[in-house]
Design a protein around this motif. Structure first.
Motif, mmCIF file in Angstrom:
data_model
loop_
_atom_site.group_PDB
_atom_site.id
_atom_site.type_symbol
_atom_site.label_atom_id
_atom_site.label_comp_id
_atom_site.label_asym_id
_atom_site.label_seq_id
_atom_site.Cartn_x
_atom_site.Cartn_y
_atom_site.Cartn_z
ATOM 1 N N VAL B 82 1.047 -1.247 -0.011
ATOM 2 C CA VAL B 82 0.055 -0.015 -0.051
ATOM 3 C C VAL B 82 1.031 1.229 0.008
ATOM 4 C CG1 VAL B 82 -1.770 1.310 1.551
ATOM 5 C CG2 VAL B 82 -1.912 -1.123 1.394
ATOM 6 N N LEU B 83 0.762 2.185 -0.729
ATOM 7 C CA LEU B 83 1.534 3.323 -0.865
ATOM 8 C C LEU B 83 0.515 4.537 -0.799
ATOM 9 C CD1 LEU B 83 1.771 3.724 -4.160
ATOM 10 C CD2 LEU B 83 3.656 2.164 -3.778
ATOM 11 N N ALA B 84 0.820 5.492 -0.073
ATOM 12 C CA ALA B 84 0.220 6.693 -0.225
ATOM 13 C C ALA B 84 1.059 7.915 -0.557
ATOM 14 C CB ALA B 84 -0.063 7.158 1.503
ATOM 15 N N PHE B 85 0.534 8.582 -1.529
ATOM 16 C CA PHE B 85 1.147 9.856 -2.490
ATOM 17 C C PHE B 85 0.571 10.971 -2.001
ATOM 18 C CE2 PHE B 85 1.080 12.541 -6.057
ATOM 19 C CZ PHE B 85 2.473 12.594 -6.301
ATOM 20 N N ASP B 86 1.547 11.946 -1.476
ATOM 21 C CA ASP B 86 1.237 13.323 -1.200
ATOM 22 C C ASP B 86 1.554 14.243 -2.407
ATOM 23 O OD1 ASP B 86 1.033 15.783 -0.065
ATOM 24 O OD2 ASP B 86 2.630 15.539 1.421
ATOM 25 N N SER B 87 0.550 14.765 -2.884
ATOM 26 C CA SER B 87 0.483 15.763 -3.919
ATOM 27 C C SER B 87 0.711 17.078 -3.654
ATOM 28 C CB SER B 87 -1.107 15.564 -4.915
ATOM 29 O OG SER B 87 -1.807 15.984 -3.915
ATOM 30 N N SER B 88 0.877 17.262 -2.396
ATOM 31 C CA SER B 88 1.102 18.867 -1.875
ATOM 32 C C SER B 88 2.461 19.394 -2.272
ATOM 33 C CB SER B 88 0.812 18.970 -0.610
ATOM 34 O OG SER B 88 1.931 18.481 0.140
ATOM 35 N N GLN B 89 2.630 20.621 -2.718
ATOM 36 C CA GLN B 89 3.616 21.096 -3.412
ATOM 37 C C GLN B 89 5.066 21.165 -2.477
ATOM 38 O OE1 GLN B 89 3.661 25.537 -4.105
ATOM 39 N NE2 GLN B 89 4.961 25.215 -6.098
ATOM 40 N N GLY B 90 5.969 20.695 -3.120
ATOM 41 C CA GLY B 90 7.163 20.452 -2.090
ATOM 42 C C GLY B 90 7.502 19.273 -1.594
ATOM 43 N N PHE B 91 6.508 18.252 -1.837
ATOM 44 C CA PHE B 91 6.412 16.814 -1.610
ATOM 45 C C PHE B 91 6.217 16.104 -2.881
ATOM 46 C CE2 PHE B 91 5.587 17.913 2.750
ATOM 47 C CZ PHE B 91 6.779 17.079 3.420
ATOM 48 N N GLU B 92 5.030 16.045 -3.362
ATOM 49 C CA GLU B 92 4.784 15.328 -4.686
ATOM 50 C C GLU B 92 5.597 14.047 -4.709
ATOM 51 O OE1 GLU B 92 6.529 18.706 -6.260
ATOM 52 O OE2 GLU B 92 4.726 19.816 -6.786
ATOM 53 N N THR B 93 5.377 13.478 -3.767
ATOM 54 C CA THR B 93 6.086 12.092 -3.767
ATOM 55 C C THR B 93 5.364 11.099 -2.965
ATOM 56 O OG1 THR B 93 8.073 10.920 -3.242
ATOM 57 C CG2 THR B 93 7.287 12.799 -1.899
ATOM 58 N N VAL B 94 5.594 9.911 -2.712
ATOM 59 C CA VAL B 94 5.152 8.771 -1.898
ATOM 60 C C VAL B 94 5.570 9.028 -0.454
ATOM 61 C CG1 VAL B 94 5.185 6.391 -1.426
ATOM 62 C CG2 VAL B 94 4.876 7.109 -3.558
ATOM 63 N N ARG B 95 4.644 9.019 0.398
ATOM 64 C CA ARG B 95 4.916 9.508 1.995
ATOM 65 C C ARG B 95 4.995 8.219 2.752
ATOM 66 N NH1 ARG B 95 4.211 14.931 3.374
ATOM 67 N NH2 ARG B 95 4.837 14.351 5.477
ATOM 68 N N MET B 96 4.327 6.990 2.404
ATOM 69 C CA MET B 96 4.248 5.871 2.969
ATOM 70 C C MET B 96 4.256 4.921 2.006
ATOM 71 S SD MET B 96 0.898 6.409 5.684
ATOM 72 C CE MET B 96 0.929 5.140 6.578
ATOM 73 N N SER B 97 4.833 3.766 2.535
ATOM 74 C CA SER B 97 4.603 2.328 1.614
ATOM 75 C C SER B 97 4.978 1.369 2.481
ATOM 76 C CB SER B 97 5.875 2.544 0.503
ATOM 77 O OG SER B 97 5.860 1.435 -0.229
ATOM 78 N N PHE B 98 4.177 0.375 2.426
ATOM 79 C CA PHE B 98 4.133 -0.816 3.332
ATOM 80 C C PHE B 98 3.817 -2.065 2.654
ATOM 81 C CE2 PHE B 98 0.199 -0.740 5.373
ATOM 82 C CZ PHE B 98 -0.221 0.742 5.005
ATOM 83 N N LEU B 99 4.395 -3.266 3.072
ATOM 84 C CA LEU B 99 3.920 -4.435 2.493
ATOM 85 C C LEU B 99 2.743 -4.981 3.397
ATOM 86 C CD1 LEU B 99 7.136 -6.502 1.897
ATOM 87 C CD2 LEU B 99 5.693 -5.706 0.433
ATOM 88 N N ILE B 100 1.509 -5.377 2.674
ATOM 89 C CA ILE B 100 0.543 -6.010 3.267
ATOM 90 C C ILE B 100 0.297 -7.421 3.167
ATOM 91 C CG2 ILE B 100 -0.805 -3.885 3.539
ATOM 92 C CD1 ILE B 100 -2.100 -4.753 0.983
ATOM 93 N N ASN B 101 0.923 -7.921 1.928
ATOM 94 C CA ASN B 101 0.866 -9.364 1.646
ATOM 95 C C ASN B 101 2.252 -9.826 1.145
ATOM 96 O OD1 ASN B 101 -1.151 -11.634 1.333
ATOM 97 N ND2 ASN B 101 -0.354 -11.474 -0.687
ATOM 98 N N ARG B 102 2.718 -11.054 1.688
ATOM 99 C CA ARG B 102 3.806 -11.814 1.128
ATOM 100 C C ARG B 102 3.364 -13.167 0.955
ATOM 101 N NH1 ARG B 102 7.954 -10.308 3.941
ATOM 102 N NH2 ARG B 102 7.326 -8.675 5.181
ATOM 103 N N PRO B 103 4.352 -13.916 -0.009
ATOM 104 C CA PRO B 103 4.073 -15.275 -0.357
ATOM 105 C C PRO B 103 4.380 -16.103 1.083
ATOM 106 C CG PRO B 103 5.678 -14.300 -1.929
ATOM 107 C CD PRO B 103 5.178 -13.253 -0.950
ATOM 108 N N ALA B 104 3.799 -17.293 0.950
ATOM 109 C CA ALA B 104 3.935 -18.184 2.134
ATOM 110 C C ALA B 104 5.572 -18.459 2.101
ATOM 111 C CB ALA B 104 3.112 -19.211 1.904
ATOM 112 N N GLU B 105 6.104 -18.737 1.094
ATOM 113 C CA GLU B 105 7.467 -19.194 1.051
ATOM 114 C C GLU B 105 8.355 -17.983 0.426
ATOM 115 O OE1 GLU B 105 9.164 -22.694 0.324
ATOM 116 O OE2 GLU B 105 7.511 -23.744 1.667
ATOM 117 N N GLU B 106 9.399 -17.552 0.994
ATOM 118 C CA GLU B 106 10.147 -16.462 0.442
ATOM 119 C C GLU B 106 11.612 -17.012 0.218
ATOM 120 O OE1 GLU B 106 8.691 -12.364 1.883
ATOM 121 O OE2 GLU B 106 8.623 -13.818 3.413
#
Lengths: 306, 146
Positions: B82-106
């Motif tokens: 899941v990622l959260a994009f901040d569009s406000s001026q000066g950021f215009e970038t992804v502010r949060m990003s985290f995994l919410i699902n992964r394969p059973a075997e890595e």
């Protein structure tokens, strides 16, 4: 009989060990509904059956909350509603208030209303409707989804109409996400009845059918007063009498739309007032003149000449 | 080997309730939340596949959770973030990003060495999973979009 047999069981299973007393009044005060209901009484004229129903819903939710606080089972009630009534009877205004009320009672998480019509839900080609409807539902999640003129969703004359698809998705979400979303349908009474007759699934999932009665002449005058005050105008005493005459005449005419007609009449009166002041621009204008709608501004209406 | 990318990746996997609260935080900041998935876990793989469009006009996390659930059902054996994009001026970038699902075997990563001129050693990592073609890496098929 079974009810009697169940009672002892219920007592032992569901009743908490010590029986605390519940201060409903404290719950009432902290929820802030008192203020909201008073605001509703103040800002919405008439609409007695509507207000009664809203009070009942508020009481139900409050009692549910009290039950939950002592550990009794409290199923969240289904609060999907249908508002029926003639044009201009306040359906949209009440729906907007509903979100604040349900939010104050802790039934919905956000205090927002997403108002949509058929165009926002139904797509134009195959496969367009489902994503469109889901998009709207996602946006409305946590709050109130207000569907104005809901009967347009279903067009019986066209069997390939995509409206049915939207209705199906809507029904499923109304059932599965009952604690995330309150759906309010609105529309004219006779057409809504036809709509429900052809969509029994929809009718059975809506617990509250609220009928908005037409306004009486005195209520419309009161609405006119509230509206002028809201626009920071004032009706001169003679203008108020003229307004009462106007309302009686306008009610007898076709295409009368209750409060909406009053708003339009006031808008036109403002127009005439502005014109009158502009014509007299040679002389100085008092602040009171800018505020006041005079009798002639209303008497010049076409309604009086017809 | 447990993949650690993005926020919270050294914590136990987030529960649905925790994800909801993180997403609600992002929405409360006015950020647009998006869901993306991939089966190529290389840390420099920044182009994950989008699960639908970023959600720009939501106010409640439930709408995002519906998409998250749909994506997890469609790709149970892939990485979903899941990622959260901040569009406000000066950021215009992804502010949060985290995994919410992964394969059973890595299966993890292999360290590759390549010897260059003058016995210089160049290092790189390669995911064991990417040895197989896309779509067959963690078992299960790839489907794009909601």
């Amino acid at each position: 009989m079974s009810g009697v047999a169940d009672l002892p069981d219920l007592e032992t299973r569901d009743r908490p060990s010590d029986a605390p007393s519940i201060d409903l009044d404290a719950l009432y005060r902290e929820s802030g509904i008192g203020g909201m209901l008073a605001g509703m009484d103040r800002d919405l004229v008439g609409l007695r059956p509507v207000k009664t129903r809203i009070r009942e819903i508020a009481a139900l939710l409050l009692v549910e909350r009290a039950r939950r606080s002592i550990g009794l089972r409290a199923e969240p009630p289904s609060l999907h509603m249908c508002f029926t009534g003639n044009p201009g009877t306040g359906k949209t205004s009440v729906a907007r208030r509903m979100a604040g009320l349900l939010h104050g009672l802790g039934y919905i998480r956000r205090d927002h209303v997403v108002g949509v019509t058929r165009d926002d839900l139904v797509g134009q080609y195959i496969g367009h409707t489902a994503p469109k409807t889901k998009e709207v539902l996602k946006r409305a999640m946590g709050g109130v989804l207000f569907i104005d003129e809901a009967y347009y969703l279903y067009r019986p004359e066209n069997e390939r109409d995509y409206g049915l698809e939207a209705i199906e998705i809507l029904l499923q979400v109304m059932e599965d996400n009952r604690d995330d979303l309150v759906v309010i349908l609105a529309g004219y009474r006779d057409r809504m009845e036809v709509f429900f007759r052809s969509n029994p699934g929809m009718a059975s999932r809506i617990a509250h059918h609220v009928d908005f009665p037409d306004y009486e002449a005195e209520e419309l005058l009161e609405i006119a007063r509230l509206m002028t005050a809201g626009m920071q105008y004032r009706l001169a005493p003679e203008a108020e009498r003229a307004m009462a005459d106007y309302i009686l005449r306008r009610m007898a005419q076709p295409r009368f739309a209750n409060a909406r007609s009053i708003r339009n009449a006031l808008d036109r009166a403002r127009l005439r007032q502005a014109n009158r002041l502009f014509e007299a621009r040679g002389s100085a204008i008092a602040a009171a003149d800018l505020l006041t709608i005079a009798e002639e501004d209303i008497r010049q209406s076409r309604v009086f000449t017809q | 080997m447990r993949l650690t990318q993005g926020q919270f990746s050294f914590l136990p996997d987030l529960t649905d309730e925790e994800i909801t609260r993180q997403v609600q935080y992002a929405l409360d900041q006015g950020w647009a939340v998006a869901v993306e998935f991939t089966d190529d876990p290389h840390p420099r793989n920044s182009y994950w596949t989008m699960w639908g469009n970023p959600m720009f006009d939501l106010r409640d996390a439930k709408g995002v959770m519906m998409e998250i659930d749909a994506c997890r059902v469609a790709h149970p054996e892939q990485y979903v973030k899941v990622l959260a994009f901040d569009s406000s001026q000066g950021f215009e970038t992804v502010r949060m990003s985290f995994l919410i699902n992964r394969p059973a075997e890595e299966p993890g990563f292999e360290l590759l060495r390549s010897e260059g001129p003058g016995r210089r050693i160049g290092y790189t990592v390669r995911s064991y999973a990417t040895g197989r073609p896309a779509g067959q890496r963690y078992g299960g098929e790839t489907r794009h979009g909601p």
